[in-house]
Design a protein around this motif. Structure first.
Motif, PDB file in Angstrom:
ATOM      1  N   ARG A 311       0.851  -1.199   0.000  1.00  0.00           N
ATOM      2  CA  ARG A 311       0.000   0.000   0.000  1.00  0.00           C
ATOM      3  C   ARG A 311       0.881   1.241   0.000  1.00  0.00           C
ATOM      4  O   ARG A 311       1.955   1.249   0.591  1.00  0.00           O
ATOM      5  CB  ARG A 311      -0.896  -0.016   1.232  1.00  0.00           C
ATOM      6  N   ASP A 322      -4.022   0.603  -2.559  1.00  0.00           N
ATOM      7  CA  ASP A 322      -3.663  -0.762  -2.177  1.00  0.00           C
ATOM      8  C   ASP A 322      -3.319  -1.514  -3.458  1.00  0.00           C
ATOM      9  O   ASP A 322      -4.172  -1.734  -4.317  1.00  0.00           O
ATOM     10  CB  ASP A 322      -4.811  -1.460  -1.439  1.00  0.00           C
ATOM     11  N   PHE A 327      -7.125  -0.896  -5.340  1.00  0.00           N
ATOM     12  CA  PHE A 327      -8.031   0.030  -4.647  1.00  0.00           C
ATOM     13  C   PHE A 327      -7.365   1.398  -4.515  1.00  0.00           C
ATOM     14  O   PHE A 327      -6.206   1.509  -4.107  1.00  0.00           O
ATOM     15  CB  PHE A 327      -8.367  -0.521  -3.265  1.00  0.00           C
ATOM     16  N   SER A 329      -8.347   5.582  -3.204  1.00  0.00           N
ATOM     17  CA  SER A 329      -9.299   6.570  -2.699  1.00  0.00           C
ATOM     18  C   SER A 329      -8.531   7.835  -2.335  1.00  0.00           C
ATOM     19  O   SER A 329      -7.336   7.786  -2.023  1.00  0.00           O
ATOM     20  CB  SER A 329     -10.062   6.034  -1.480  1.00  0.00           C
ATOM     21  N   VAL A 335      -8.602   8.058   6.307  1.00  0.00           N
ATOM     22  CA  VAL A 335      -8.077   6.699   6.496  1.00  0.00           C
ATOM     23  C   VAL A 335      -7.116   6.663   7.673  1.00  0.00           C
ATOM     24  O   VAL A 335      -7.187   5.773   8.537  1.00  0.00           O
ATOM     25  CB  VAL A 335      -7.390   6.204   5.209  1.00  0.00           C
ATOM     26  N   LEU A 343     -11.851   0.226   2.510  1.00  0.00           N
ATOM     27  CA  LEU A 343     -10.684  -0.514   2.038  1.00  0.00           C
ATOM     28  C   LEU A 343     -10.719  -1.961   2.507  1.00  0.00           C
ATOM     29  O   LEU A 343     -10.501  -2.899   1.714  1.00  0.00           O
ATOM     30  CB  LEU A 343      -9.411   0.172   2.537  1.00  0.00           C
TER      31      LEU A 343
END
Length: 359
Positions: A311, A322, A327, A329, A335, A343
């Protein structure tokens, strides 16, 4: 229909659930608290499956009745599309629930964070990760205990060990949510030590392993241990321990080192460190019996190298990526403040799909 596609799986669950109910109604079970906890935990794990199965059979019965009566009463015909959709949804839910599960999903965890390349910036990022997991645990009502921490000059973590425990028995415990966090986490940002405003890349490693309520099949020979005691570290004030209460245990055959300085006495720290050691040795024993699991866990953190990452946390673009599932965002601040559910949901979905595909 679920009954047609999953007969053996659901029949096994129905039989096991009935057996657990019979055990729980037997007063003799409660004479053995450990056995009672195991039975109760398994019963709670099966309860969501039983709930879905009961809803599905009821919906199937309603759909069958509506089809039989539709010719005579148009109101029943109007109900059929909604009932068909409900049955399809419940069938999918039941299929997901019956997918092969990680046997440790209901367990608590021990999580280690270690700084890597990047000096003070890496240690500060390691402390950011530790705080992220603490905040996530707090959002879920879990208990967090810092078992050990080595603090850098600027207040970061060179390394830290956290125990995270759920307050209830659920099929999806702490391990089910945080087991995907093991690996190298990379950060791109302007360090506090950077005077020219340049973006640097550094990394920190995370290791996660389950801590079952009862560690089984692990025999620890005292002669295999080297136990060192030392003075607990702290930032000053009344909480500083002025005696040699911190404990470091080295398991000589495996080289595993566990430290604990959170408790107030040396005996308490030794007892807690032995629990963590037993949990880690159980993981080693399970890996020895399962080469695939061994390869998977060893891949969590081989070296804390910036090129090996699961990540990336990109501060200039407020982006988290990720790399295992693609993934992305753009809510990095949220986060790091513990908003990890989107996630972790995506990682869990990918894991379930992989397990179903492997059947």
């Amino acid at each position: 229909m679920a009954g047609a596609t999953q007969p053996s799986a659901i029949d096994d669950i129905l039989a096991e659930h009935a057996g657990l109910e019979a055990q729980m109604s037997d007063p003799a079970l409660h004479n053995d608290p450990a056995a009672a906890r195991r039975v109760g935990k398994r019963f709670s794990e099966l309860s969501p499956i039983m709930s879905t199965y009961n809803k599905l059979t009821a919906a199937q019965d309603d759909l069958e009745a509506a089809r039989e009566l539709a010719a005579d009463d148009s109101s029943f015909a109007a109900e059929i599309p909604d009932l068909e959709a409900e049955v399809a949804q419940l069938e999918q839910t039941l299929t997901d629930q019956l997918a092969p599960r990680d046997p440790h999903d209901g367990d608590d965890i021990v999580l280690e964070v270690k700084s890597g390349e990047g000096g003070e910036e890496s240690a500060l990022f390691a402390s950011d990760l530790a705080r992220m997991y603490v905040r996530y645990a707090e959002r879920h009502g879990w208990r967090v205990e810092i078992l050990d921490a080595t603090v850098s000059d600027l207040g970061g973590y060179k390394e830290a060990t956290l125990s995270i425990k759920s307050k209830s028995d659920t099929p999806d415990g702490v391990w089910a949510r945080l087991k995907f966090e093991g690996g190298v986490h990379r950060v791109q940002r302007v360090p506090v030590t950077e005077s020219q405003g340049r973006v640097h890349t550094s990394a920190a490693g995370v290791l996660v392993y389950p801590e079952p309520e009862e560690v089984e099949q692990v025999q620890i020979d005292e002669s295999d241990l080297r136990i060192d005691v030392y003075r607990s570290s702290g930032k000053g004030g009344q909480g500083v321990n002025t005696t040699d209460s911190a404990v470091r245990i080295t398991h000589l055959p495996t080289g595993i080192v566990v430290t604990c300085q959170n408790e107030r006495s040396q005996l308490q720290n030794k007892a807690r460190a032995m629990q963590v050691l037993a949990a880690r040795l159980q993981v080693v024993a399970e890996e020895a019996a399962d080469a695939e699991a061994s390869a998977g866990r060893q891949s969590q953190v081989r070296t804390v190298d910036r090129s090996e990452r699961i990540r990336t946390y990109n501060f200039p673009e407020n982006r988290i990526t990720d790399h295992r599932i693609g993934f992305k965002s753009h809510n990095l601040d949220a986060v790091l403040d513990g908003e990890l559910d989107a996630l972790l949901d995506a990682l869990g979905k990918a894991d379930r799909e992989a397990r179903l595909a492997a059947e």
